[in-house]
Design an enzyme around this catalytic site. Structure first.
Site, PDB file in Angstrom:
ATOM      1  N   ASP A 118     -12.094   9.974  -2.375  1.00 54.78           N
ATOM      2  CA  ASP A 118     -13.020   9.516  -3.394  1.00 54.78           C
ATOM      3  C   ASP A 118     -13.867   8.362  -2.857  1.00 54.78           C
ATOM      4  O   ASP A 118     -13.350   7.446  -2.192  1.00 54.78           O
ATOM      5  CB  ASP A 118     -12.212   9.057  -4.616  1.00 54.78           C
ATOM      6  CG  ASP A 118     -13.071   8.515  -5.725  1.00 54.78           C
ATOM      7  OD1 ASP A 118     -13.819   9.308  -6.325  1.00 54.78           O
ATOM      8  OD2 ASP A 118     -12.998   7.303  -5.995  1.00 54.78           O
ATOM      9  N   GLU A 136     -15.991  12.433  -0.157  1.00 52.06           N
ATOM     10  CA  GLU A 136     -17.067  12.304  -1.130  1.00 52.06           C
ATOM     11  C   GLU A 136     -18.020  11.290  -0.505  1.00 52.06           C
ATOM     12  O   GLU A 136     -17.742  10.088  -0.509  1.00 52.06           O
ATOM     13  CB  GLU A 136     -16.543  11.804  -2.477  1.00 52.06           C
ATOM     14  CG  GLU A 136     -17.638  11.702  -3.522  1.00 52.06           C
ATOM     15  CD  GLU A 136     -17.157  11.103  -4.831  1.00 52.06           C
ATOM     16  OE1 GLU A 136     -17.678  11.491  -5.894  1.00 52.06           O
ATOM     17  OE2 GLU A 136     -16.275  10.217  -4.807  1.00 52.06           O
TER      18      GLU A 136
END
Length: 746
Positions: free
Chosen positions: A343, A379
């Site tokens: 993330d 990401e």
């Protein structure tokens, strides 16, 4: 309480069959107390007197699995210098393998008075916080072996442990929403029938359920609020939270592996749940604040934040880097997971201020013999300056391709001047990845992820409808590149419903027929809706859970998705290992005529065709005879060839099939409308009418003679006249795999 010196490594609580070793890093501590907590909350404190390299440690022969514990760290409390030690707060072990309980928002969790932030709060937090748990590390893995799917063969399924299983009627009620529920045969059967190779689980590291959300009747449903990087989240456990969650998680992984499904974890190493300077003291902050967190240089009371959550971990700290790597290795070696999705990975690259793809974190991942061999997905953005880094990660990494998402949404909703960008993304985004020596697997293609509209809502809403979140509609992305197909939200209009049905299939088919690694968001194959809410991070309810009660249209959508996934799995030309050979710097030509872009008239696309602002129709020829990649036996692969006809125009368009050099006859496989029936045979040069906003997939068998088993594996010399004609016809005007257009700005 008997205590032996113990060892400074491994960090955390380690049970060896005869007792438990405890080890805690703190570079600023003056004294560390290990606190053993009984079932009734009684606390027994033991001083850890041994210190080696700033690691406080001791071995307790009487401590067994299931023992709850925490730490109290005595040291400086001077926020202006970045120090926040506070022995009145019971602290979680950063290396705890299991955590029990949740925080309740009590003021004792905070080291300041709510009414006066400059005044210390020394109330004891023990009865209001979470407790670490000693776990039994032993587990019978039997013959468990990771599936180890080749990356280019992967189809990833992003899912939420609770959301996927909570409403499934075949899962026993007591198992719904748990790791055991995810391992239930009904869930595994759905995944195997769908054909996915990996399930990517939204955060399962122990996270904090924010008290301010609980007060509003909401919760931190998504879980991007980690406090324990080694512990499976306890509320997803069906059989107990005093270490039982570890065994249950392992059993889930084992069951998925038996079904040949990999497990990828969405991990949040960029920040913790302690928030900014007004957040609670739960662990890291009270242990060694300045070593774990990136602080503002000018005022070390405050936290440098590129995540939007209040803090960022200090990626140049060797202790932070060690913790992250120890965590990753633990989940691979002890929990048997197969990869990670990171993330806000751009924050991990911020060794100092700027994003540096060669920062220390990527260096240590590159050289690690365990982590470098699993699937690593970034990401590739965060909220800081220069944080949008699609295409900027090192060769070992794959990335969520945000440009793919944006381009496909724009193309199918009918935005002008999107055809070139669409072609680049469909063919693998070589403009983003090839220059650094990467291959199509660098691009994890997706149209939908957890963050944003579901697929059904993407084609049903122009605007977000987030009223249920209680933030006045100010949360969630406002620029969704969605289109409601003519009516906002639910409707009985048959034309609108038919268009939405086509659009859902268009997106799924395009995704699964694109080069790269496709990712499907859970429930999109079932027509899942969030009623226009594009930010259900706080909605632990039926609004966010997958609905398994399917009507006729959603049953048809599921069957369609299963067929396209199976088609991709069967045909290597749809999931190539390498980029197509044509490229602008090579004059658009190559020795392998592996791809051709054609206009609706069946002619090669010209520069004018690509640059026409209203051009929304194109066909692409994928030459299965031009694959020169070996199979598992070292022989050349020869596959069927495909012709994909895309029409994003609102009106029907007549497509002329290419001349016989490409194939004398084509057989229809799939159609997102009903213009052509599967199995229909079309002659070269014939005309077919393609419904507005739909696509058609045609195929023909290979014409190349495959090499014999005793061959050298070189391209077969015996090529039919038809194959030679295809190559000759493709030398003129072939659109390269990459568009000459510049990437669209986000």
């Amino acid at each position: 309480m008997q205590i032996w010196p113990g060892r400074p490594y491994p960090l955390g609580a380690t049970y060896d069959g005869s007792g438990t070793n405890f080890a805690l890093f703190s570079g600023v501590a003056e004294r560390v107390e290990l606190c053993l907590i009984s079932a009734d909350g009684t606390e027994e404190r033991v001083d850890l007197r041994e210190v080696d390299g700033f690691v406080w440690h001791g071995f307790l022969p009487s401590v067994q699995p299931g023992q709850r514990y925490g730490f109290r760290v005595h040291g400086p409390y001077d926020p202006t210098q970045g120090h926040r030690c506070d022995p009145s707060k019971l602290l979680l072990d950063p290396y705890a393998k299991a955590v029990t309980g949740q925080i309740d928002g009590d003021p004792s969790l905070y080291s300041y008075q709510f009414g006066n932030p400059d005044e210390r709060n020394t109330d004891d937090s023990a009865s209001h916080t979470m407790h670490s748990v000693v776990v039994n590390p032993y587990f019978d893995w039997g013959h468990d072996r990771p599936p180890q799917h080749e990356y280019h063969e992967s189809v990833i399924y992003e899912a939420h442990v609770k959301g996927l299983t909570k409403l499934h009627p075949a899962v026993p009620e007591e198992l719904r929403g748990t790791y055991a529920g995810l391992a239930h045969p009904a869930i595994i059967e759905h995944l195997t029938n769908l054909g996915v190779t990996a399930i990517e689980l939204m955060p399962v590291h122990q996270f904090v359920n924010d008290p301010h959300l609980v007060e509003k009747g909401l919760s931190n449903y998504w879980g991007y609020n980690t406090i324990g990087f080694f512990a499976p989240h306890n509320s997803y456990a069906a059989y107990g939270t005093d270490g039982q969650q570890v065994q249950e998680f392992k059993s889930m992984v084992k069951a998925l592996h038996e079904a040949n499904i990999e497990v990828i974890l969405d991990v949040v190493y960029n920040h913790t749940a302690e928030g900014n300077h007004m957040g609670p003291t739960l662990g890291f902050r009270g242990i060694d604040n300045a070593s774990y967190y990136r602080l503002v240089d000018e005022d070390q009371r405050h936290y440098f934040d590129t995540t939007g959550t209040g803090n960022s971990l200090l990626m140049r700290s060797p202790h932070v880097l060690q913790m992250i790597m120890d965590s990753l290795r633990y989940w691979v070696q002890d929990m048997h997971v197969d990869g990670f999705r990171f993330d806000l990975a751009a924050t991990l690259a911020r060794q100092f201020h700027e994003v540096d793809r060669l920062s220390a974190f990527f260096d240590i991942v590159q050289q690690d013999p365990t982590i470098s061999q699993v699937k690593l997905i970034a990401e590739p953005w965060d909220l800081g300056d220069g944080g949008y880094q699609v295409g900027g990660f090192p060769p070992l990494w794959s990335e969520w391709n945000g440009k793919y998402r944006d381009s496909m949404r724009d193309f199918w909703r009918g935005e002008p001047s999107t055809l070139g960008e669409f072609a680049s993304r469909l063919s693998g985004s070589s403009d983003l990845y090839e220059h650094t020596g990467r291959r199509p697997i660098a691009s994890v293609n997706f149209v939908i992820a957890h963050d944003g509209f579901t697929l059904n809502d993407l084609v049903s809403y122009n605007e977000k409808h987030n009223e249920a979140n209680g933030e006045g509609g100010n949360d969630g992305e406002s620029h969704n590149r969605s289109w409601n197909s003519g009516v906002e939200g639910p409707t009985d209009d048959p034309e609108v419903l038919a268009l939405r049905a086509r659009q859902r299939k268009n997106f799924l088919a395009t995704l699964l027929l694109s080069q790269g690694v496709p990712m499907i968001a859970h429930g999109d194959e079932l027509g899942r809706t969030q009623q226009g809410n594009n930010n259900v991070y706080c909605q632990d309810s039926e609004l966010a859970w997958v609905n398994w009660d399917l009507d006729e249209g959603n049953t048809d959508l599921l069957a369609f998705t299963q067929r396209i996934v199976a088609l991709r799995r069967k045909h290597p030309v749809l999931r190539r290992r390498r980029f197509f050979a044509g490229a602008p710097e090579h004059g658009g030509e190559s020795d392998l005529k592996d791809i051709a872009w054609l206009n609706p008239s069946g002619e090669h696309m010209s520069d004018e065709d690509w640059s026409a602002g209203l051009a929304r129709s194109v066909s692409v020829f994928l030459n299965g005879d031009a694959i020169v990649e070996p199979d598992g036996r070292g022989q050349e692969i020869h596959d069927d060839s495909f012709l994909l006809l895309f029409n994003a125009n609102p009106e029907s368009v007549d497509f002329t099939l290419p001349p016989a050099e490409y194939g004398p006859r084509w057989t229809a496989l799939e159609d997102t409308d009903t213009a052509i029936a599967a199995g229909d045979v079309l002659d070269a040069g014939s005309t077919v009418t393609i419904t507005g906003r739909s696509l058609v997939l045609l195929t023909r068998p290979p014409v190349t003679t495959a090499p014999s088993a005793s061959g050298t594996g070189a391209v077969a010399e015996q090529v039919s006249e038809a194959a030679q004609a295809v190559q000759a016809a493709s030398t003129t005007g072939t659109k390269p795999a990459r568009s000459r257009k510049k990437p669209a700005a986000r």
